[in-house]
Enzyme design. Structure first.
Site, PDB file in Angstrom:
ATOM      1  N   ILE A 166       3.555   1.918   3.631  1.00 11.42           N
ATOM      2  CA  ILE A 166       2.674   1.215   2.694  1.00 11.42           C
ATOM      3  C   ILE A 166       1.215   1.460   3.061  1.00 11.42           C
ATOM      4  O   ILE A 166       0.781   1.141   4.177  1.00 11.42           O
ATOM      5  CB  ILE A 166       2.957  -0.301   2.686  1.00 11.42           C
ATOM      6  CG1 ILE A 166       4.458  -0.575   2.476  1.00 11.42           C
ATOM      7  CG2 ILE A 166       2.122  -0.988   1.600  1.00 11.42           C
ATOM      8  CD1 ILE A 166       5.037   0.035   1.221  1.00 11.42           C
ATOM      9  N   LYS A 167       0.471   2.022   2.110  1.00 11.83           N
ATOM     10  CA  LYS A 167      -0.971   2.209   2.314  1.00 11.83           C
ATOM     11  C   LYS A 167      -1.691   0.911   1.953  1.00 11.83           C
ATOM     12  O   LYS A 167      -1.472   0.334   0.886  1.00 11.83           O
ATOM     13  CB  LYS A 167      -1.505   3.352   1.442  1.00 11.83           C
ATOM     14  CG  LYS A 167      -1.092   4.724   1.924  1.00 11.83           C
ATOM     15  CD  LYS A 167      -1.690   5.829   1.075  1.00 11.83           C
ATOM     16  CE  LYS A 167      -3.136   6.093   1.415  1.00 11.83           C
ATOM     17  NZ  LYS A 167      -3.678   7.267   0.678  1.00 11.83           N
ATOM     18  N   VAL A 168      -2.553   0.482   2.858  1.00 13.33           N
ATOM     19  CA  VAL A 168      -3.248  -0.795   2.720  1.00 13.33           C
ATOM     20  C   VAL A 168      -4.734  -0.570   2.981  1.00 13.33           C
ATOM     21  O   VAL A 168      -5.094   0.135   3.928  1.00 13.33           O
ATOM     22  CB  VAL A 168      -2.690  -1.825   3.727  1.00 13.33           C
ATOM     23  CG1 VAL A 168      -3.404  -3.164   3.582  1.00 13.33           C
ATOM     24  CG2 VAL A 168      -1.185  -2.005   3.549  1.00 13.33           C
ATOM     25  N   LEU A 214       2.694   5.236   0.161  1.00 15.13           N
ATOM     26  CA  LEU A 214       2.536   4.727  -1.200  1.00 15.13           C
ATOM     27  C   LEU A 214       1.559   3.565  -1.154  1.00 15.13           C
ATOM     28  O   LEU A 214       1.712   2.655  -0.326  1.00 15.13           O
ATOM     29  CB  LEU A 214       3.881   4.259  -1.767  1.00 15.13           C
ATOM     30  CG  LEU A 214       5.055   5.244  -1.661  1.00 15.13           C
ATOM     31  CD1 LEU A 214       6.321   4.621  -2.241  1.00 15.13           C
ATOM     32  CD2 LEU A 214       4.728   6.555  -2.377  1.00 15.13           C
ATOM     33  N   THR A 218       0.019   9.738  -0.837  1.00 14.13           N
ATOM     34  CA  THR A 218      -0.366   9.627  -2.249  1.00 14.13           C
ATOM     35  C   THR A 218      -1.439   8.554  -2.365  1.00 14.13           C
ATOM     36  O   THR A 218      -1.706   7.803  -1.428  1.00 14.13           O
ATOM     37  CB  THR A 218       0.831   9.240  -3.132  1.00 14.13           C
ATOM     38  OG1 THR A 218       1.216   7.884  -2.842  1.00 14.13           O
ATOM     39  CG2 THR A 218       2.016  10.168  -2.923  1.00 14.13           C
TER      40      THR A 218
END
Length: 222
Positions: A82-84, A56, A27
């Site tokens: 976790i998207k970073v 996310l 996402t």
């Protein structure tokens, strides 16, 4: 190669998941904005719907912000990633997440050197945006191939997610390049099934089947 669906629309995720080919979800803030729903509510439902990894995105830009946000997102479910963003602050956060056992997906990536830095910081995934590179006259898949070579050269366990996929050829090239994952929109995933010759053959077989005598009708009146 694993296939992820790139959306926050729960109906699309449920439908694609029912096909038996979806391994995870990615996402981003744009996807979430199209749902018209609170982000936390969307995230919880997506994580309940699929068993695989769900990326996310942390929207903070400074390391402390990213870490704090990522820790909260990671509490939603065990399958959260976790998207970073690929920035210096972002990779400092990735290093911290790695130490804490929180999985990460380093995003908005456009060069193999960015991928190398992310892998050195312990990223679980890197996401080169191939379609966006193609749109500015670069060969996006070259980044995937070069990143694959670098990771093999040095034994990095970081997985490559081919992102910003614009058509099925990108998925084909990702598989040929040995990418670990390809993430795509719902409509593109549907296109993977399609070929006009398949439609023609099915139609021919069905029409020929209608010519086959039904049980008890063959040789009648002899």
């Amino acid at each position: 190669m694993k296939l992820f669906i790139d959306t926050a629309l729960i109906d699309q995720i449920r439908e694609a998941n029912s096909w038996g080919i979806v391994d995870g979800v990615t996402t981003n803030p744009t996807h979430v904005s199209t749902t018209g729903r609170p982000a936390r509510e969307v995230y919880e439902e997506v994580c309940r719907t699929v068993d695989g990894p769900v990326s996310l995105e942390a929207v903070g830009l400074e390391t402390d912000q990213i870490v704090a946000e990522g820790r909260e997102l990671a509490k939603i479910a065990d399958n959260v990633v976790i998207k970073v963003p690929i920035t210096c602050d972002g990779l400092k956060a990735v290093k911290q997440f790695s130490a804490e056992g929180i999985k990460t997906n380093v995003t908005v990536m456009f060069t193999p050197l960015q991928a190398l830095l992310a892998a050195k910081c312990g990223a679980t995934y890197v996401s080169p945006f191939v379609g966006r590179l193609d749109a500015v006259s670069h060969v996006g898949m070259d980044v995937v191939r070069q990143t694959k070579t670098i990771f093999q050269n040095y034994g990095f366990s970081t997985e490559i997610i081919v992102a910003a996929v614009r058509h099925p050829i990108h998925a084909l090239e990702a598989a040929l390049a040995g990418a670990d994952v390809c993430t795509m929109f719902f409509d593109i995933m549907k296109q993977l099934y399609d070929h006009p010759l398949t439609d023609i053959a099915i139609d021919m077989f069905l029409k020929d089947w209608e010519k086959v005598p039904k049980d008890g009708s063959a040789g009648a009146g002899g």
